[in-house]
Design an enzyme around this catalytic site. Structure first.
Site, PDB file in Angstrom:
ATOM      1  N   TYR A  33       0.945  -1.256   0.024  1.00  0.00           N
ATOM      2  CA  TYR A  33      -0.046  -0.051   0.034  1.00  0.00           C
ATOM      3  C   TYR A  33       0.863   1.277  -0.046  1.00  0.00           C
ATOM      4  CZ  TYR A  33      -3.552  -3.259   1.302  1.00  0.00           C
ATOM      5  OH  TYR A  33      -4.570  -4.270   1.429  1.00  0.00           O
TER       6      TYR A  33
ATOM      7  N   ASN B 164     -12.513  -1.285  -5.624  1.00  0.00           N
ATOM      8  CA  ASN B 164     -12.188  -1.838  -6.929  1.00  0.00           C
ATOM      9  C   ASN B 164     -13.405  -2.717  -7.632  1.00  0.00           C
ATOM     10  OD1 ASN B 164     -11.099  -3.239  -9.166  1.00  0.00           O
ATOM     11  ND2 ASN B 164      -9.630  -4.302  -8.061  1.00  0.00           N
TER      12      ASN B 164
ATOM     13  N   CYS C  15      -6.291  -6.423  -7.291  1.00  0.00           N
ATOM     14  CA  CYS C  15      -6.183  -5.909  -5.694  1.00  0.00           C
ATOM     15  C   CYS C  15      -5.417  -6.748  -4.720  1.00  0.00           C
ATOM     16  CB  CYS C  15      -7.534  -5.268  -5.333  1.00  0.00           C
ATOM     17  SG  CYS C  15      -8.839  -6.375  -5.466  1.00  0.00           S
ATOM     18  N   HIS C  16      -5.470  -8.150  -5.132  1.00  0.00           N
ATOM     19  CA  HIS C  16      -4.773  -9.119  -4.422  1.00  0.00           C
ATOM     20  C   HIS C  16      -3.311  -9.091  -4.258  1.00  0.00           C
ATOM     21  CE1 HIS C  16      -4.952 -11.179  -8.144  1.00  0.00           C
ATOM     22  NE2 HIS C  16      -3.883 -11.793  -7.782  1.00  0.00           N
TER      23      HIS C  16
ATOM     24  N   GLU D  56      -0.433 -17.656  -7.690  1.00  0.00           N
ATOM     25  CA  GLU D  56       0.596 -16.941  -8.682  1.00  0.00           C
ATOM     26  C   GLU D  56       1.853 -17.428  -8.267  1.00  0.00           C
ATOM     27  OE1 GLU D  56      -0.279 -12.831  -8.867  1.00  0.00           O
ATOM     28  OE2 GLU D  56      -2.601 -13.375  -9.613  1.00  0.00           O
TER      29      GLU D  56
END
Length: 160
Positions: free
Chosen positions: A81, A102, A110-111, A138
């Site tokens: 952030y 979002n 946003c994750h 990921e």
């Protein structure tokens, strides 16, 4: 925020399966129909897609600026952030609030925005546990790094 209330506010809700759960997206923000959104989400889930390739309509103002910054985070990487706040001359709390607004999580990832000292929040259905699962998905295909530290970013409890 009650996820049902958030979904009710969507102009064109589309639910997609993701690793570890489901997300609801507001299709009015993307230039694709529900079938195409679901197809690309399925490819993401199967590990054959790392980028969504349909046009995105970003809202005006600060939320749109944060969404563009999130969209620029590559698959398998994270930003804090604070990183995004510094780029936008803002505060980390304001970036977190914009992340929570979002309307197309996953498409605008946003994750991939995390706290300096851990995972941070996730306002979509599934909350922080779903965020953790998306990041783990990921990481299974690539090394996840946080901009500026050159090291590995492991969310809280990241010994999965």
């Amino acid at each position: 925020m009650d996820p049902t209330a958030k979904r009710a506010a969507y102009d064109d809700p589309v639910s997609v399966a993701v690793p570890g759960g489901r997300l609801t997206l507001d299709a009015s923000y993307v230039g694709a129909d529900a079938d195409e959104i679901r197809r690309q989400a399925r490819e993401y889930r199967e590990g054959t897609r790392t980028v969504f390739d349909f046009p995105v309509r970003y809202p005006d103002g600060f939320t749109g600026r944060v969404m563009r910054a999130m969209a620029a985070i590559p698959y398998g990487e994270t930003r804090t952030y604070g990183n995004i706040a510094a780029d936008l001359d803002s505060a980390p709390q304001s970036v977190g609030a914009a992340c929570g607004r979002n309307p197309i999580p996953l498409v605008v990832p946003c994750h991939r925005v995390v706290a300096e000292d851990g995972l941070g929040g996730f306002s979509a259905e599934g909350g922080p546990e779903l965020k953790r699962r998306l990041l783990a998905h990921e990481r299974s295909d690539s090394v996840q790094t946080t901009l500026g530290d050159g090291g590995s970013m492991r969310p809280e409890g990241g010994g999965e």
